[in-house]
Design an enzyme around this catalytic site. Structure first.
Site, PDB file in Angstrom:
ATOM      1  CG  ASP A 114      -2.114   1.044   1.176  1.00 39.67           C
ATOM      2  OD1 ASP A 114      -2.470   1.421   0.139  1.00 39.67           O
ATOM      3  OD2 ASP A 114      -2.400   1.520   2.229  1.00 39.67           O
ATOM      4  CB  CYS A 168     -21.111  -5.454   1.242  1.00 41.59           C
ATOM      5  SG  CYS A 168     -21.496  -5.790  -0.388  1.00 41.59           S
ATOM      6  CB  CYS A 171     -22.845   1.096   2.517  1.00 42.76           C
ATOM      7  SG  CYS A 171     -21.852   2.429   2.382  1.00 42.76           S
ATOM      8  CB  CYS A 217     -16.212   5.535   1.183  1.00 42.50           C
ATOM      9  SG  CYS A 217     -15.395   4.270   1.949  1.00 42.50           S
ATOM     10  CB  CYS A 268     -16.631   3.064   7.202  1.00 40.43           C
ATOM     11  SG  CYS A 268     -18.351   2.146   7.597  1.00 40.43           S
TER      12      CYS A 268
END
Length: 365
Positions: free
Chosen positions: A149, A210, A214, A230, A257
């Protein structure tokens, strides 16, 4: 190819070494990343990245690993479980006066740990090559570079190509035996190791748990996330004001989250991490919003040393907690706490504090 059996043996040895070093899975891909570069370009063209303009940089290096690391012929992909034990995620989410921090950020930053282990894996590979004279003669200049990452690398796409899992409707890499609570890392190498079969089957089926879970309805289609909605983006990546219409939907989530993972049926198979570094620090898995809002900047810097939370900065920390306090049940303690920062010397913090107070009918500021 005369060296193919030796390369196959080396590949199996690498996977064994990866397990010994603590990685929970290891696979190998080639440098053809399939449909993943095209997906990214389409996603960027739709503007779903928001302020994350860096995602549009170095697209050529994302498409072709050889442009990021010259000579790359294969990629070793690993994942490392991070879910701490007994973090009571649902209980915290349902406690409006508590702060919810994404489970990945409760402990130490994962970047250094994973890169260090990948470097150890590369060293072991070099030692193994020294014991395989035929391979060493064919490939005398072994090179490896570790990523996690931290560069223009299509991590999830590479992991899927390496057979580690599929990319689910929540855009996470999911594996049947471990869900999605894990970090990814890669080792670009200049050896033509045999690639594993890509993970081709999508096991999400008709499930849309999912998407339903959300809080901000950030999924615009299966496997397509509008980052601008998001909560992870809003609390970590976004600099500036959080859109007012999204603030009430954020609840008590102050850093990241996890709702789409918590709702995913496959995460019931996720093991808890064996890495003590990923265990919660400073009671971040159960802290009161008021207590965290009262951290001064020195305390924030001290308590987030070595934590991924630090990179979002103290201003965003206050901004995010102010929103969460605005969403909490009204109490004298919350109003008093917010009032202490009405005149905070930053316009972003002031804006969100005043919004929070207005939510509690305190509009005289």
């Amino acid at each position: 190819m005369p060296n193919q059996p030796l390369l196959q043996n080396l590949a199996q040895h690498i996977k064994h070494l990866a397990r010994e070093l603590g990685f929970s899975a290891c696979g190998i891909s080639g440098i053809n990343l399939g449909e993943h570069p095209a997906y990214l370009e389409k996603w960027l063209a739709a503007g779903y990245q928001g302020d994350m303009q860096w995602m549009a940089n170095n697209l050529d290096k994302r498409r072709d690993p050889r442009l990021l690391e010259a000579g790359t012929q294969a990629i070793i992909s690993v994942h490392l479980d991070y879910l701490p034990p007994e973090t009571q995620a649902i209980k915290i989410l349902n406690s409006a006066d508590k702060a919810y921090v994404s489970r990945y950020a409760l402990g130490r930053d994962y970047h250094k740990l994973i890169r260090k282990r990948l470097s150890s894996l590369a060293e072991h590979m070099n030692q193994q090559l020294a014991q395989m004279p035929e391979l060493q003669a064919a490939f005398p200049d072994f090179q490896a570079r570790a990523f996690t990452d931290s560069a223009p690398v299509l991590e999830r796409g590479i992991a899927q190509q390496a057979g580690l899992g599929w990319i689910g409707k929540n855009c996470m890499l999911i594996t049947p035996k471990a869900g999605s609570w894990f970090f990814l890392g890669e080792l670009y190498i200049n050896l033509p190791l045999p690639a594993d079969e890509p993970f081709k089957k999508d096991h999400c089926g008709a499930c849309t748990a999912c998407h339903t879970a959300c809080p901000t309805q950030a999924f615009v289609a299966d496997g397509v996330l509008d980052a601008r909605r998001c909560i992870s983006y809003l609390t970590i990546e976004l600099k500036g004001s959080i859109p007012e219409e999204l603030r009430p939907l954020m609840g008590n989530r102050i850093y990241g989250c996890d709702d789409c993972q918590l709702a995913c049926p496959w995460t019931r198979f996720s093991p808890t991490t064996k890495e003590a570094d990923f265990y919660p620090r400073h009671q971040l898995d159960s802290s009161d919003l008021i207590d965290l809002f009262n951290w001064n900047e020195a305390t924030f810097l001290k308590n987030t040393q070595g934590s991924p939370i630090r990179r979002s900065g103290y201003i965003n920390w206050l901004r995010n907690i102010a929103v969460a306090l605005g969403n909490a049940p009204t109490s004298a303690a919350i109003i008093d706490t917010l009032t202490t920062k009405c005149d905070y010397p930053d316009a972003i913090v002031q804006e969100h504090v005043l919004w929070a107070l207005a939510r509690h009918k305190q509009t005289g500021y």
